[in-house]
Scaffold this motif. Structure first.
Motif, PDB file in Angstrom:
ATOM      1  N   ALA A   1      -0.343  -4.414   8.492  1.00 35.43           N
ATOM      2  CA  ALA A   1       0.940  -4.872   9.039  1.00 35.43           C
ATOM      3  C   ALA A   1       0.985  -6.388   9.140  1.00 35.43           C
ATOM      4  N   ALA A   2       2.136  -6.945   8.823  1.00 38.43           N
ATOM      5  CA  ALA A   2       2.346  -8.391   8.958  1.00 38.43           C
ATOM      6  C   ALA A   2       2.357  -8.757  10.437  1.00 38.43           C
ATOM      7  N   ASP A   3       2.111 -10.028  10.704  1.00 40.66           N
ATOM      8  CA  ASP A   3       2.028 -10.508  12.080  1.00 40.66           C
ATOM      9  C   ASP A   3       3.224 -10.073  12.929  1.00 40.66           C
TER      10      ASP A   3
ATOM     11  N   ILE B   1      -6.450 -13.159  13.452  1.00 44.39           N
ATOM     12  CA  ILE B   1      -6.190 -13.265  12.014  1.00 44.39           C
ATOM     13  C   ILE B   1      -4.686 -13.254  11.782  1.00 44.39           C
ATOM     14  N   SER B   2      -4.284 -13.691  10.621  1.00 36.85           N
ATOM     15  CA  SER B   2      -2.869 -13.708  10.285  1.00 36.85           C
ATOM     16  C   SER B   2      -2.650 -12.987   8.959  1.00 36.85           C
ATOM     17  N   ILE B   3      -1.708 -12.062   8.950  1.00 39.86           N
ATOM     18  CA  ILE B   3      -1.298 -11.368   7.728  1.00 39.86           C
ATOM     19  C   ILE B   3       0.186 -11.656   7.543  1.00 39.86           C
ATOM     20  N   THR B   4       0.524 -12.339   6.475  1.00 39.76           N
ATOM     21  CA  THR B   4       1.919 -12.694   6.227  1.00 39.76           C
ATOM     22  C   THR B   4       2.435 -12.199   4.887  1.00 39.76           C
ATOM     23  N   THR B   5       1.552 -11.709   4.027  1.00 39.96           N
ATOM     24  CA  THR B   5       1.967 -11.243   2.705  1.00 39.96           C
ATOM     25  C   THR B   5       1.399  -9.855   2.451  1.00 39.96           C
ATOM     26  N   PRO B   6       2.042  -9.095   1.557  1.00 37.00           N
ATOM     27  CA  PRO B   6       1.526  -7.767   1.208  1.00 37.00           C
ATOM     28  C   PRO B   6       0.191  -7.856   0.473  1.00 37.00           C
ATOM     29  N   VAL B   7      -0.497  -6.720   0.411  1.00 40.78           N
ATOM     30  CA  VAL B   7      -1.724  -6.604  -0.379  1.00 40.78           C
ATOM     31  C   VAL B   7      -1.328  -6.878  -1.836  1.00 40.78           C
TER      32      VAL B   7
ATOM     33  N   VAL C   1       0.849  -1.191   0.000  1.00 41.03           N
ATOM     34  CA  VAL C   1       0.000   0.000   0.000  1.00 41.03           C
ATOM     35  C   VAL C   1       0.888   1.245   0.000  1.00 41.03           C
ATOM     36  N   SER C   2       0.583   2.208  -0.864  1.00 39.38           N
ATOM     37  CA  SER C   2       1.339   3.457  -0.935  1.00 39.38           C
ATOM     38  C   SER C   2       0.926   4.388   0.197  1.00 39.38           C
ATOM     39  N   ILE C   3       1.945   4.977   0.863  1.00 37.90           N
ATOM     40  CA  ILE C   3       1.719   5.879   1.988  1.00 37.90           C
ATOM     41  C   ILE C   3       2.474   7.178   1.718  1.00 37.90           C
TER      42      ILE C   3
END
Length: 194
Positions: free
Chosen positions: A79-81, A108-114, A38-40
């Motif tokens: 953000a990743a885990d 929940i688990s986030i391990t990869t970018p959008v 995601v662009s910030i």
């Protein structure tokens, strides 16, 4: 959506006093970094270390508050885990809502970018209210399906001398609203990240 990663930006090289400048003045020298796909936006008003996982160092003015709100909202959302504890600890004001979010985020688990083409694009913001200690920001984004949304965010000036996102303890109205058009009143556009 293409994004540019920058080596560093912001942190207060403005020729005017950051605390006395017009709170509704737009950020200057805007660049973009990518976090989890995601662009910030980053600018002279902050953060001091744009590509960091949990960047700090925003100026004590309206543009600094808005940039902090945008960055913290995006970073805590994707953000990743392994990064979420640092993001919450550094960018979000301590309160019961932050604690509740941290507990629920473990479900929940986030391990990869959008994935490419699936991230919303920040178009700009409306500074709805500003004082030296608190700012309310509406973050205007274009979603991947081309719809427009407004995400309400509040930041507070911390004792450490930086803006922190304040999660609401009670939700009385939806934080994200669908828009039919980009606001025309008080909208501060950001240059495209493409």
């Amino acid at each position: 959506m293409a994004a540019v990663t920058v080596a560093a930006c912001g942190g207060g090289s403005s020729s005017t006093s950051p605390e006395t400048s017009d709170p509704y003045a737009p950020p200057t020298n805007v660049t973009w970094t990518t976090f989890q796909g995601v662009s910030i936006p980053c600018a002279e008003q902050g953060p001091a270390d744009c590509p960091a996982v949990a960047p700090r160092g925003y100026q004590h003015n309206g543009a600094g508050a808005a940039l902090a709100a945008i960055s913290a909202t995006i970073r805590m959302s994707v953000a990743a885990d392994n990064d979420i504890p640092r993001v919450l600890g550094m960018l979000v004001a301590p309160n019961d809502a932050r604690d509740d979010f941290a507990v629920n985020r473990q479900l929940i688990s986030i391990t990869t970018p959008v994935p490419e083409g699936k991230a919303p694009q920040v178009l700009g913001y409306v500074l709805d209210d500003y004082t030296r200690t608190r700012a309310q920001v509406s973050i205007i984004t274009r979603q991947p399906d081309q719809s427009l949304t407004s995400n309400a965010a509040v930041v507070t000036w911390s004792a450490e001398g930086d803006w922190r996102l304040e999660l609401p303890s009670t939700v009385t109205a939806p934080r994200v609203k669908v828009l039919t058009a980009v606001p025309t009143q008080n909208f501060i556009p950001l240059p495209s990240s493409n």
